[in-house]
Scaffold this active site. Structure first.
Site, PDB file in Angstrom:
ATOM      1  CG  HIS A   1       2.674  -5.542   8.588  1.00 44.49           C
ATOM      2  ND1 HIS A   1       1.571  -4.783   8.947  1.00 44.49           N
ATOM      3  CD2 HIS A   1       2.774  -5.438   7.235  1.00 44.49           C
ATOM      4  CE1 HIS A   1       1.041  -4.255   7.858  1.00 44.49           C
ATOM      5  NE2 HIS A   1       1.754  -4.628   6.816  1.00 44.49           N
TER       6      HIS A   1
ATOM      7  CG  ASP B   1       6.975  -6.916   1.590  1.00 45.82           C
ATOM      8  OD1 ASP B   1       6.349  -6.723   0.540  1.00 45.82           O
ATOM      9  OD2 ASP B   1       6.962  -6.123   2.548  1.00 45.82           O
TER      10      ASP B   1
END
Length: 448
Positions: free
Chosen positions: A320, A377
């Site tokens: 991320h 996700d």
């Protein structure tokens, strides 16, 4: 067009910008600092995203935190009301946790706007169709501008009214677009339900989507939490920043929401969980549903070496831009996925995702020498899969959730900044004397 292609190729050769120029002029490429952190471009009291700290000017990884109006997302989810997403919307928009009466009145205000305007579906959704739901969603948001009696009134009260109406209408809008697409493009039967005012937004999404309108408590709770987790992610994420940039020109809310939808459509933003699910199917085809860690590691090496899946060399769902040691949203939805997997008899699928996460994190540690976490996700894609939500709806559902964050930052920026956003760029091209048409040769080399 052949000539245009020729001009393009020449232009690409003559107008390159070397990366060294960014360093020389101290220009923040992609609005990023040298260490990968985002350039601060505003102040906010709405949300914070924490993935690292600084000690003696050194960036230090830490456990991730997502904070809404001063409250950590873990606590909000753990103690959420029956309508967790609505409670989150209230908090983000107004700044405090509602009591029972306030939350009920807020829900009633939203429920009164659940249905799209009269004849809107007939004139706009049923009349035309497209396989591209995000583009259609942009068009439909802009079409709703024409049904608003005060579409360009910039007052805070009016913008809030517009935003709440869009938030309330989004489930019916999204599901109707999907069902019409499925009817015309996929030759499926068309069944459209009406939204029910007694249901929450999460419950209405499942009710509208499913032919029999049936869903379990666990399914509704899981989707409710997914909406909470995606409601906001600070003012710097691309779609929220897009919203504020467009709004700063004085443009109307429908235009800003449409622009944000265009931003969220991108696979580097809201479309990432779809890439996860597609990649997982590819891996399953290669090594089956019950791989060993060694087999998983081998196939992930092939993906990193651009020998499998989309040849991009990326392990989707891992890493991320802000979070380092952990993504709090991934930790939360992982637990809900485990609960949902047990209810639906899909424990093996959940274990497959866990195997992927463990192997991917270990491999990235080996290759890059740093700890990289699973991101939201990874498990949101799994949750949508177990909820039997079609892949085409993954990113539109993100819109349904993030719209409240766009609205909150839009209003905050109107209240406390108000200037048009206009960053600067530095010209690094050449300067030439003008050449008259009759003096230009065939190559037009600027006299060089």
């Amino acid at each position: 067009m052949e000539a245009i292609d020729e001009y393009l190729q020449r232009s690409l050769k003559e107008n390159q910008i070397d990366n060294e120029l960014y360093r020389r002029y101290n220009v923040k490429k992609g609005l990023r600092n040298e260490d990968g952190t985002g350039v601060c471009v505003g102040l906010t009291r709405i949300a914070d995203v924490i993935g690292y700290t600084y000690q003696d000017d050194k960036k230090c990884p830490c456990e991730g935190k997502l904070i809404y109006r001063g409250y950590e997302i873990d606590e909000l989810v753990k103690n959420k009301a029956s309508m967790g997403f609505e409670e989150t919307c209230f908090l983000l928009l107004f700044g405090w946790l509602p009591n029972k009466q306030q939350l009920q009145r807020f829900h009633e205000a939203l429920a009164a706007s659940y249905e799209l305007p009269d004849n809107f579906k007939e004139s706009n959704i049923l009349a035309t169709h497209s396989p591209h739901l995000m583009n259609r969603l942009q068009q439909m948001v802009l079409a709703l501008f024409d049904y608003d009696l005060a579409p360009e009134d910039p007052s805070i009260a009016n913008v809030l009214r517009q935003g709440l109406t869009l938030l309330a209408q989004m489930p019916e809008l999204i599901i109707s677009l999907y069902k019409v697409k499925r009817h015309y493009c996929d030759r499926e039967s068309l069944t459209i339900h009406y939204p029910q005012p007694q249901l929450s937004i999460a419950e209405n999404l499942l009710h509208l989507l499913r032919e029999d309108s049936a869903y379990s408590v666990t399914e509704a709770q899981t989707l409710d939490v997914l909406l909470m987790l995606h409601a906001d992610h600070g003012g710097g994420n691309n779609s929220t920043f897009t919203n504020v940039v467009v709004s700063s020109t004085g443009s109307d809310l429908y235009s800003t929401i449409s622009a944000s939808i265009g931003s969220l459509k991108g696979p580097r933003h809201g479309g990432a969980n779809l890439r996860v699910v597609e990649m997982m199917k590819c891996i399953q085809e290669e090594i089956g549903m019950h791989p060993s860690q060694e087999a998983m590691r081998a196939v992930l090496i092939r993906i990193l070496d651009r020998d499998l899946y989309d040849h991009a060399g990326l392990l989707y769902g891992i890493g991320h831009a802000v979070y380092t040691l952990s993504d709090p949203r991934a930790k939360i939805i992982r637990a809900y996925c485990e609960r949902l997997a047990k209810e639906k008899g899909q424990e093996k699928l959940f274990q497959f995702y866990q195997c992927y996460e463990q192997a991917a994190r270990a491999l990235m540690k080996e290759r890059k020498g740093i700890d990289i976490c699973a991101n939201v996700d990874l498990y949101s894609g799994l949750a949508y899969t177990m909820l039997d939500i079609p892949q085409e709806l993954y990113t539109p559902l993100f819109v349904c959730s993030r719209l409240v964050g766009w609205l909150a930052h839009n209003i905050e920026n109107k209240l406390y900044d108000g200037r048009i956003m206009r960053p600067a760029t530095r010209y690094v091209g050449e300067l030439y004397d003008y050449i008259k048409m009759e003096d230009r040769d065939d190559e037009n080399d600027h006299g060089l």
